[in-house]
Each structure stands twice: as C-alpha cells, then as structure tokens.
Design a protein around this motif. Structure first.
Motif, PDB file in Angstrom:
ATOM      1  N   GLU A  29     -71.094 -15.148 130.871  1.00 24.90           N
ATOM      2  CA  GLU A  29     -70.680 -14.627 129.567  1.00 24.90           C
ATOM      3  C   GLU A  29     -71.470 -13.378 129.198  1.00 24.90           C
ATOM      4  O   GLU A  29     -70.924 -12.404 128.659  1.00 24.90           O
ATOM      5  CB  GLU A  29     -70.857 -15.699 128.502  1.00 24.90           C
ATOM      6  CG  GLU A  29     -70.388 -15.277 127.113  1.00 24.90           C
ATOM      7  CD  GLU A  29     -70.521 -16.379 126.092  1.00 24.90           C
ATOM      8  OE1 GLU A  29     -70.342 -16.097 124.895  1.00 24.90           O
ATOM      9  OE2 GLU A  29     -70.819 -17.538 126.477  1.00 24.90           O
ATOM     10  N   GLU A  30     -72.772 -13.380 129.488  1.00 22.19           N
ATOM     11  CA  GLU A  30     -73.628 -12.256 129.114  1.00 22.19           C
ATOM     12  C   GLU A  30     -73.389 -11.022 129.975  1.00 22.19           C
ATOM     13  O   GLU A  30     -73.551  -9.890 129.503  1.00 22.19           O
ATOM     14  CB  GLU A  30     -75.102 -12.664 129.207  1.00 22.19           C
ATOM     15  CG  GLU A  30     -75.543 -13.655 128.137  1.00 22.19           C
ATOM     16  CD  GLU A  30     -77.031 -13.967 128.226  1.00 22.19           C
ATOM     17  OE1 GLU A  30     -77.729 -13.319 129.056  1.00 22.19           O
ATOM     18  OE2 GLU A  30     -77.502 -14.847 127.485  1.00 22.19           O
ATOM     19  N   THR A  31     -73.032 -11.219 131.239  1.00 19.03           N
ATOM     20  CA  THR A  31     -72.956 -10.096 132.173  1.00 19.03           C
ATOM     21  C   THR A  31     -71.537  -9.734 132.593  1.00 19.03           C
ATOM     22  O   THR A  31     -71.306  -8.625 133.101  1.00 19.03           O
ATOM     23  CB  THR A  31     -73.763 -10.408 133.445  1.00 19.03           C
ATOM     24  OG1 THR A  31     -73.162 -11.531 134.118  1.00 19.03           O
ATOM     25  CG2 THR A  31     -75.213 -10.726 133.118  1.00 19.03           C
ATOM     26  N   PHE A  59     -82.544 -13.009 134.981  1.00 22.47           N
ATOM     27  CA  PHE A  59     -82.039 -13.962 133.985  1.00 22.47           C
ATOM     28  C   PHE A  59     -82.741 -15.303 134.138  1.00 22.47           C
ATOM     29  O   PHE A  59     -83.184 -15.913 133.149  1.00 22.47           O
ATOM     30  CB  PHE A  59     -80.529 -14.122 134.157  1.00 22.47           C
ATOM     31  CG  PHE A  59     -79.900 -15.206 133.333  1.00 22.47           C
ATOM     32  CD1 PHE A  59     -79.609 -14.996 131.991  1.00 22.47           C
ATOM     33  CD2 PHE A  59     -79.568 -16.427 133.916  1.00 22.47           C
ATOM     34  CE1 PHE A  59     -79.013 -16.005 131.238  1.00 22.47           C
ATOM     35  CE2 PHE A  59     -78.976 -17.436 133.166  1.00 22.47           C
ATOM     36  CZ  PHE A  59     -78.697 -17.223 131.818  1.00 22.47           C
ATOM     37  N   GLN A  67     -73.558 -19.239 130.903  1.00 22.93           N
ATOM     38  CA  GLN A  67     -74.213 -18.282 130.000  1.00 22.93           C
ATOM     39  C   GLN A  67     -74.394 -16.929 130.682  1.00 22.93           C
ATOM     40  O   GLN A  67     -74.148 -15.874 130.082  1.00 22.93           O
ATOM     41  CB  GLN A  67     -75.571 -18.827 129.554  1.00 22.93           C
ATOM     42  CG  GLN A  67     -76.335 -17.897 128.612  1.00 22.93           C
ATOM     43  CD  GLN A  67     -77.690 -18.463 128.222  1.00 22.93           C
ATOM     44  OE1 GLN A  67     -77.898 -19.679 128.228  1.00 22.93           O
ATOM     45  NE2 GLN A  67     -78.639 -17.597 127.906  1.00 22.93           N
ATOM     46  N   PHE A  68     -74.818 -16.953 131.952  1.00 22.75           N
ATOM     47  CA  PHE A  68     -74.993 -15.709 132.704  1.00 22.75           C
ATOM     48  C   PHE A  68     -73.664 -14.976 132.848  1.00 22.75           C
ATOM     49  O   PHE A  68     -73.598 -13.753 132.679  1.00 22.75           O
ATOM     50  CB  PHE A  68     -75.589 -16.006 134.079  1.00 22.75           C
ATOM     51  CG  PHE A  68     -75.703 -14.804 134.975  1.00 22.75           C
ATOM     52  CD1 PHE A  68     -76.733 -13.893 134.802  1.00 22.75           C
ATOM     53  CD2 PHE A  68     -74.770 -14.576 135.983  1.00 22.75           C
ATOM     54  CE1 PHE A  68     -76.841 -12.770 135.624  1.00 22.75           C
ATOM     55  CE2 PHE A  68     -74.872 -13.464 136.804  1.00 22.75           C
ATOM     56  CZ  PHE A  68     -75.909 -12.565 136.617  1.00 22.75           C
ATOM     57  N   GLN A 106     -79.941  -8.975 138.492  1.00 24.46           N
ATOM     58  CA  GLN A 106     -79.664  -9.446 137.141  1.00 24.46           C
ATOM     59  C   GLN A 106     -79.797 -10.961 137.058  1.00 24.46           C
ATOM     60  O   GLN A 106     -80.362 -11.504 136.101  1.00 24.46           O
ATOM     61  CB  GLN A 106     -78.261  -9.028 136.702  1.00 24.46           C
ATOM     62  CG  GLN A 106     -78.115  -7.580 136.320  1.00 24.46           C
ATOM     63  CD  GLN A 106     -76.686  -7.268 135.884  1.00 24.46           C
ATOM     64  OE1 GLN A 106     -75.837  -6.881 136.691  1.00 24.46           O
ATOM     65  NE2 GLN A 106     -76.421  -7.438 134.607  1.00 24.46           N
TER      66      GLN A 106
END
Length: 357
Positions: free
Chosen positions: A56-58, A284, A53-54, A280
């Motif tokens: 994909e988001e960043t 997160f 998830q991290f 980040q």
C-alpha cells in the motif's frame, strides 16, 4: 511442410496472445514488471499484514515464496531460473553465497534505517562490513526442559544432559553443527573447533550421551516437547519460544559454557531485477514500528534496538531470549568451515547416530 509451418505459427500466436493478456491484466491491476518484488523467505516468517502495508505504501506488488532449508534456497538461486529480489538466509549460508558469487552488494545510502540495528549484531564474521546482509532475526541454541520432569537439574551446564536420571528422555536436533558444537562447548572448546583431537574428544563424550537420547529429530521436536514426550531437548531459541507458547510448563536456557548465536539476514540475490524495490523492502523491515510488529507475530528475537524499546516488557525483558551481554559474549556464530571440514563434521555426526543403534 506448409501445414507444419502453419501449426507452428498458430502455437506462437496463441502463446504470444496469452503473454499479452497476462501483461495487460497485471498492468490493469496496477502492477507491471517494474513494480513487483519477489521475496524468498522461510515459511510463516513475516507478518502478512506488513506485506500488505508495504504494498500500500509503495505500490509494489510482493510475490512471497518460501523455502525450508538454506541448502534448498541456495540451490534455487544458483540455478538462476527464478527472479528473487530479497532472500532471508542464515549466517553460514551468507558466507557460502558470497563465495559462490550469489549476492549483490547493498547500497547503504538507501538503507537509513540501519541505524536502528544494535551494534552488537553488526560487522560479524560472516559479513564484516555488512556489505551483503543486514540482520532480520537472531537467536541461540540451548535446552528446552520441563522442570516437573527433571528433578533438581537446571541445565546451567551442558553436562546436565548427561545426567543418568535423563535416560531415554532427551531429544536432539538433527543437525551436525548443533550436536557436535554442543559436545565441543561442553568441553570448553569453540563450536567452530577444527582440532582433530578436540573433535574426537567431543565425539567420545557424545557417545556417552546415547543412553539418554530418546530420538534425533527435525521440526517435530516442537510438537514432541510441547506434548511432554521427553524431559529436555536441544533446540533453537525460536522453536523454544513456540514450544513454550504451547506448553507454559516448559522453560529454556543457554548453558554457561556458551553456545551458538545464529542470525537470519536480509540479502539481495544476484537474480534480483528490482534493486530499488529490494532496498525499499529491506529498509521498510528495519523500521522500528514494523520490526516490533513483526517480532510479536514471529516470536523470534529482534536485532532492532529501537523496536525492542517499543515491545511489551514481557517480551523485551525476557532474558531467556534476550540474554545479557555477559552471556552473549560467550556465544559464537557458526564459521564457514569449508566443504572438507563441514563434511568431516557430518561424518562425525553420522558416526554418533550410528553408535546409538
């Protein structure tokens, strides 16, 4: 000589070509040196879905590496041969890492999710201003036991471990601070006590425990207790949770005299190259939804008060792993005792183990 030079040039060109191809492959995958992040953590200590998830988001690629002890982690960071952007040491290791200049200060302006951490778990002795660390998980040291095998004992007191009915029926963690600390706590002393008379008194009392000690063990204590190889064991709360998942007959308690309150914490080692990405990632992991999901996966106690509000009641309301403030006030974080006193603790523990033989 000219042939040797040609061979050297050939090797150099091949090596350079391999480096170029690797760089191009990483670049084509969307990752370059500037958007990778190396996280150094204990094994199986994060939900893998959160890493995805991290990423994909960043757009940051996470390289996840593991260690099995604080000492191994500190040695590797001290050697400096590998880039680690985020690491998850325990509280006493943070004190040592600060002394050895192995940590970078955090920029709190990049960590707005710090507001979700319970104030009880901030500004502790190993990092009073949280200048270098933020809490990840926490727990206690206590007793896991099988009510079906211990009669009327409830382990409200450490002294119950000394009960003659438990002969050859107790496992202990193979840890000097845990065992010597238990001896000190059972006498009403601090588990950070450095008074030699108190330490010798604790050693003498521990010597009387030896008939009850079946073995002093490491990680295998989880399997042994789950398989009912002993009636009681000195364990970390996180291990107790895993043991009780395997065997629902078992229970866990922190004795009334007090015990250890431990923390694993997120830090940025001096080896870090992606400081922005490190902040980040830490921010997160402090997000309540993320922390709640991670807590359900790992099974340890979260210091994130807003994550706790999201978790199911059977987790957040379990006072064995989320004790009330009255008990937590009697718990202590391990102080950094310094190399001389830590060595002395280890000597006392070795003397205790030798006495068993």
């Amino acid at each position: 000589m000219s042939q040797l030079v040609r061979m050297f040039l050939l090797v150099f060109l091949v090596a350079f070509g391999l480096m170029y191809v690797t760089s191009q492959m990483n670049s084509s995958a969307g990752y370059s040196g500037g958007n990778t992040l190396t996280v150094y953590n204990w094994g199986d200590y994060i939900d893998p879905e959160l890493i995805a998830q991290f990423e994909e988001e960043t757009g940051i690629k996470v390289i996840y590496q593991t260690f099995d002890s604080n000492e191994a982690m500190m040695t590797k960071i001290k050697q400096g041969g590998t880039t680690f952007d985020v690491a998850i040491p325990s509280e006493y290791a943070i004190s040592k890492m600060k002394e050895d200049n192995l940590l970078l200060e955090l920029d709190h302006s990049q960590l707005p999710n710090l507001e979700h951490i319970d104030s009880r778990f901030m500004h502790l002795s190993f990092d009073p201003e949280n200048a270098y660390s933020v809490p990840y998980f926490w727990g206690t040291v206590g007793i896991v036991f099988n009510p079906n095998l211990v009669g009327d004992l409830d382990f409200d007191s450490w002294d119950d471990l000394w009960d003659e009915s438990l002969r050859n029926n107790v496992f202990l963690l193979d840890g000097a601070r845990e065992v010597i600390g238990m001896g000190l706590n059972s006498l009403g002393y601090s588990l950070n006590d450095t008074n030699e008379e108190h330490l010798q008194e604790a050693l003498a009392k521990l010597s009387k425990l030896t008939p009850n000690v079946k073995a002093i063990v490491g990680d295998e204590i989880k399997m042994l207790m789950a398989n009912e190889e002993a009636a009681a064991g000195l364990v970390w709360s996180g291990d107790a949770s895993e043991i009780m998942d395997e065997n629902e007959e078992l229970d866990y308690i922190v004795p009334e005299e007090g015990s250890n309150l431990w923390f694993d914490n997120m830090v940025i080692p001096k080896t870090a190259r992606n400081l922005e990405g490190a902040h980040q990632f830490i921010n997160f992991m402090l997000d309540p939804e993320v922390a709640a999901q991670n807590t359900e996966y790992v099974g340890y106690s979260t210091p994130n008060k807003d994550a706790l509000a999201i978790l199911p009641e059977d987790i957040s309301g379990d006072e064995r792993f989320y004790p009330d403030e009255e008990l937590t006030e009697r718990l202590e974080v391990y102080d950094n005792l310094g190399p001389r006193m830590l060595s002395h603790y280890n000597e006392l523990f070795l003397e205790f183990k030798m006495h068993r033989k």
